[in-house]
Scaffold this motif. Structure first.
Motif, PDB file in Angstrom:
ATOM      1  N   GLU A   1      35.304  18.323  35.005  1.00 10.57           N
ATOM      2  CA  GLU A   1      35.503  19.573  35.789  1.00 10.57           C
ATOM      3  C   GLU A   1      35.177  20.827  35.076  1.00 10.57           C
ATOM      4  O   GLU A   1      34.705  21.867  35.234  1.00 10.57           O
ATOM      5  N   THR A   2      35.707  20.942  33.712  1.00 16.46           N
ATOM      6  CA  THR A   2      35.402  21.960  32.698  1.00 16.46           C
ATOM      7  C   THR A   2      34.001  22.091  32.429  1.00 16.46           C
ATOM      8  O   THR A   2      33.504  23.312  32.461  1.00 16.46           O
ATOM      9  N   ARG A   3      33.463  21.013  32.501  1.00 19.86           N
ATOM     10  CA  ARG A   3      31.699  21.518  31.950  1.00 19.86           C
ATOM     11  C   ARG A   3      31.091  22.012  33.210  1.00 19.86           C
ATOM     12  O   ARG A   3      30.425  23.099  33.139  1.00 19.86           O
ATOM     13  N   ALA A   4      31.478  21.463  34.417  1.00 18.42           N
ATOM     14  CA  ALA A   4      30.842  21.840  35.486  1.00 18.42           C
ATOM     15  C   ALA A   4      31.162  23.327  35.867  1.00 18.42           C
ATOM     16  O   ALA A   4      30.323  24.264  36.249  1.00 18.42           O
ATOM     17  N   HIS A   5      32.195  23.776  35.645  1.00 19.10           N
ATOM     18  CA  HIS A   5      32.871  24.894  35.855  1.00 19.10           C
ATOM     19  C   HIS A   5      32.076  26.031  35.178  1.00 19.10           C
ATOM     20  O   HIS A   5      31.852  27.145  35.674  1.00 19.10           O
ATOM     21  N   PHE A   6      31.744  25.728  33.838  1.00 14.55           N
ATOM     22  CA  PHE A   6      31.117  26.921  33.162  1.00 14.55           C
ATOM     23  C   PHE A   6      29.701  27.160  33.144  1.00 14.55           C
ATOM     24  O   PHE A   6      29.162  27.857  32.695  1.00 14.55           O
ATOM     25  N   GLN A   7      28.935  25.955  33.810  1.00 13.28           N
ATOM     26  CA  GLN A   7      27.585  25.995  33.929  1.00 13.28           C
ATOM     27  C   GLN A   7      27.036  27.263  34.498  1.00 13.28           C
ATOM     28  O   GLN A   7      25.832  27.909  33.999  1.00 13.28           O
TER      29      GLN A   7
END
Length: 747
Positions: A294-300
């Motif tokens: 979730e974190t990686r997807a959020h900041f993309q």
């Protein structure tokens, strides 16, 4: 023998001219005119602690024959300037001896209230003042409940908090939404608790998003940053103003106001995309592995180009700084007060992003990073004299804080929503107000809070000086200064090892001034006596309470013994934490507790509340000058001479476009009001900004130096409602005190 003209003539006629030449003690001349016996002056040097700001720097006070003559730093003090004081602290004696001080309790005789009204003060005794306050408070509690009382004060000392708890008072409000409530909310759920400790001395890389404490003369941090720079640390500063802090930086970026969040989000995107975070710390001490997807997807989506467009910071520089921050550590991105946390309504999200950057750097409670204070435990009054269960606090929050559950948990008040609560949400609910050491100048739209206070039937103001707020009071109480106070002070800003020092009365309390602790105990005796008794039935004594605290903390047999020891340090090794006070015992990047309340568990981009328009083309910025403590010291003759008033600071390019010259009166106008100030032209800020110092524009004629000097910067700062905060996702309750946009016109 008494000298009279007759005696003199008699003596001179008998002794003739010889009397004028004889100088021996046995001569007539010697008997009558011999110099008086002069005792040598009694000079003391006393250790104490400053209280002009929360740094509480150690102070050495020189007192001669009972008069304070000099203040300087305290050798060995880790929290202050390494044995130095800032200008404000060094000028403290002028605060103590201000001739305009409130000297005794007074009551109003003029029923008409207003800043332009003469209150018609008459002197009363402390007994009458306390009895009147207690009688009126009791009447309102019995008729309308504790929600009818408003206390505008910080939650200290502990006996004051005991009074509020004993009364079941729900409405205590302070200025912390203008300071650090947002960061307090974020740090509780990301790293465990709000900390003011930054190990700058051992840092190798400092990332300053508007953090400007060097320019504010916060010596505890100035010294640390200087030592780090001497050791080769790199400092990167984002600030629309080329301030004293920015001048210390290796790189300064005149960022667009309110866009710090965009740069921080893009930095996190780079760190995640390139896996630059501290793997050991993140794997072992955070919840990243549980929410990595979730974190990686959020900041993309927070790309460098996107951040450049919003912030005016070049994309290549953002990428490089993100890489340096992750590789040249230990690194730190500090968040203290006001800046970051309270400037803009996206302050909560910015604090969250900064917390993530520090977590990714792996420096939470580690050398060179943000750490938690190693403190000396001082028991409070409730630990010394355990009370019975306090009554439940029931009623409505006048500032609407209860609509913001996480800010409500933080326990501070909302200055920025108070006027709306009193005038619109719950008009007439507040019947009595007790205001301790606050002036209306501390609020957005001060005249609106004055209007709100004029709806209150009975107002008490306790302060050192006759402020504008005192002009609106029914009873005024004279407060002692910190130089007349006794207390035990622990360290919160520089606390690698526990350190404690006495705050002592270097001179006796002047006139009839008393402390808020004294007032709390006396009102407690009258309003809730059972909560203010010791086990033997006697009332709590403040001197005895301080003795018990010193004894329980192992500082001495009593306060006097501790006071005579002075500064105490408990040497112990700094052992980094392996568990944290955040939920689950680990630092949280993704905050599930926010998600559970339908709030953003990771920081998202939010624009500041107001951006420039053709009607209001300038960003409005305020600052606290290093020479003053907010709105408290403008009447101090030393500091007043250094900076007697504020100005509207403009970039010369903007001024030329408007036809404005140096020193010319200009009107600065926002959607809620206007002020008139002299222009000062400076290339130290962006051409699309106007900069005004906070703390000026006092109206009380009793402040002989400060009255009428400069303008209230808050007159053009919009306040807000609790519903505004909810709607804007401002769940950390940032006051947004730099969200205004303005126009500037020749005056």
């Amino acid at each position: 023998m008494t000298m009279t003209r007759r005696n003199w003539l008699s003596l001179t006629s008998r002794a003739g001219a010889g009397i004028l030449t004889a100088g021996t003690a046995g001569s007539a001349w010697g008997q009558i005119f011999r110099p008086a016996d002069v005792a040598p002056p009694v000079v003391q040097t006393l250790a104490t602690a400053c209280a002009l700001c929360d740094s509480a720097c150690g102070v050495t006070a020189t007192v001669q024959d009972g008069v304070l003559t000099f203040l300087e730093g305290l050798a060995g003090d880790t929290q202050g300037g390494g044995g130095r004081l800032c200008g404000k602290g060094a000028a403290g004696a002028a605060f103590l001896y201000d001739p305009n001080r409130l000297k005794y309790p007074m009551k109003r005789t003029n029923p008409n209230k207003g800043l332009d009204e003469d209150p018609g003060w008459v002197r009363i005794t402390w007994q009458e003042a306390l009895d009147t306050i207690a009688e009126r408070f009791r009447s309102y509690i019995d008729q309308y409940g504790p929600e009818s009382l408003l206390f505008v004060s910080r939650p200290n000392p502990d006996v004051f908090t005991r009074l509020l708890n004993a009364l079941g008072a729900i409405n205590r409000v302070d200025h912390i939404d203008e300071c650090y409530t947002a960061d307090k909310v974020i740090q509780k759920y990301t790293t465990g608790s709000k900390s003011f400790c930054n190990d700058f001395e051992n840092s190798r890389y400092m990332l300053l998003f508007g953090w400007d404490l060097v320019a504010k003369s916060k010596l505890v941090f100035t010294r640390g940053v200087q030592q780090a720079r001497d050791n080769g640390a790199k400092v990167v500063c984002f600030n629309p103003v080329y301030s004293a802090t920015a001048r210390w930086a290796d790189e300064w970026y005149p960022i667009r106001p309110g866009a710090d969040l965009a740069v921080a989000l893009a930095m996190i995107q780079v760190i995640l995309a390139e896996n630059l975070y501290n793997l050991e710390f993140v794997d072992n001490y955070t919840n990243f592995s549980l929410y990595e997807k979730e974190t990686r997807a959020h900041f993309q989506s927070y790309t460098l180009e996107w951040a450049q467009e919003l912030s005016d910071v070049p994309a290549g520089d953002i990428r490089r700084i993100a890489r340096e921050f992750s590789s040249q550590g230990p690194a730190i991105a500090p968040a203290h007060k006001k800046t970051l946390c309270a400037n803009y309504t996206n302050g909560t999200q910015l604090c969250h992003a900064i917390s993530i950057l520090n977590i990714f750097a792996g420096t939470i409670d580690r050398p060179g990073g943000r750490y938690f204070p190693r403190s000396w435990e001082i028991p409070g009054v409730d630990a010394i004299y355990k009370p019975a269960a306090y009554p439940a606090k029931k009623g409505r929050r006048i500032d609407g804080r209860d609509k913001l559950p996480f800010a409500d948990e933080a326990g501070n008040g909302n200055f920025s929503t108070l006027a709306d609560g009193m005038l619109n949400q719950y008009p007439g609910m507040i019947k009595a107000a007790f205001i301790n050491f606050y002036t209306i100048l501390g609020f957005p739209r001060p005249l609106r809070i004055a209007e709100a206070l004029n709806t209150v039937e009975f107002t008490v103001v306790m302060d050192v000086l006759p402020t504008d707020t005192a002009q609106l009071a029914d009873i005024v109480l004279p407060h002692i200064t910190y130089l007349e106070a006794n207390d035990i002070v622990t360290r919160e800003y520089s606390a690698i090892v526990p350190q404690v020092l006495p705050r002592r009365a270097v001179v006796p309390a002047m006139f009839e001034a008393k402390s808020i602790g004294y007032v709390s105990l006396e009102l407690g005796k009258r309003l809730a006596p059972d909560y203010f008794r010791k086990p033997n039935g006697d009332f709590i004594n403040p001197t005895e309470l301080l003795d018990e605290k010193a004894k329980a903390a192992g500082l001495g047999a009593n306060f006097a013994e501790f006071r005579d020891k002075g500064l105490l340090t408990r040497e112990e090794a700094f052992v980094p934490r392996t568990t944290f006070a955040a939920p689950g015992g680990k630092c949280q990047i993704y905050v599930p507790q926010f998600a559970a309340r339908n709030l953003d568990p990771l920081p998202v981009w939010k624009q500041k509340r107001e951006i420039p328009t053709p009607e209001y083309p300038f960003y409005y910025l305020t600052y606290i000058p290093a020479v003053h403590r907010r709105n408290t010291t403008q009447n101090n003759p030393i500091l007043h001479e250094m900076m007697p008033e504020n100005a509207a600071i403009l970039n010369p390019l903007a001024a030329a476009r408007l036809g404005i010259k140096e020193g010319q009166p200009v009107q600065v106008r926002s959607r809620v009001g206007s002020i008139v100030l002299n222009a000062h032209l400076s290339e130290t800020l962006r051409p699309d900004c106007v900069l005004v110092a906070h703390g000026f524009g006092h109206q009380s004629a009793a402040l002989k130096l400060a009255s009428g000097r400069g303008a209230r910067d808050g007159d053009i700062i919009p306040d807000q409602t609790a519903d505004d905060m909810v709607r804007e996702g401002n769940f950390g309750a940032s006051a947004g005190i730099m969200d205004a946009v303005v126009t500037v016109e020749p005056g």
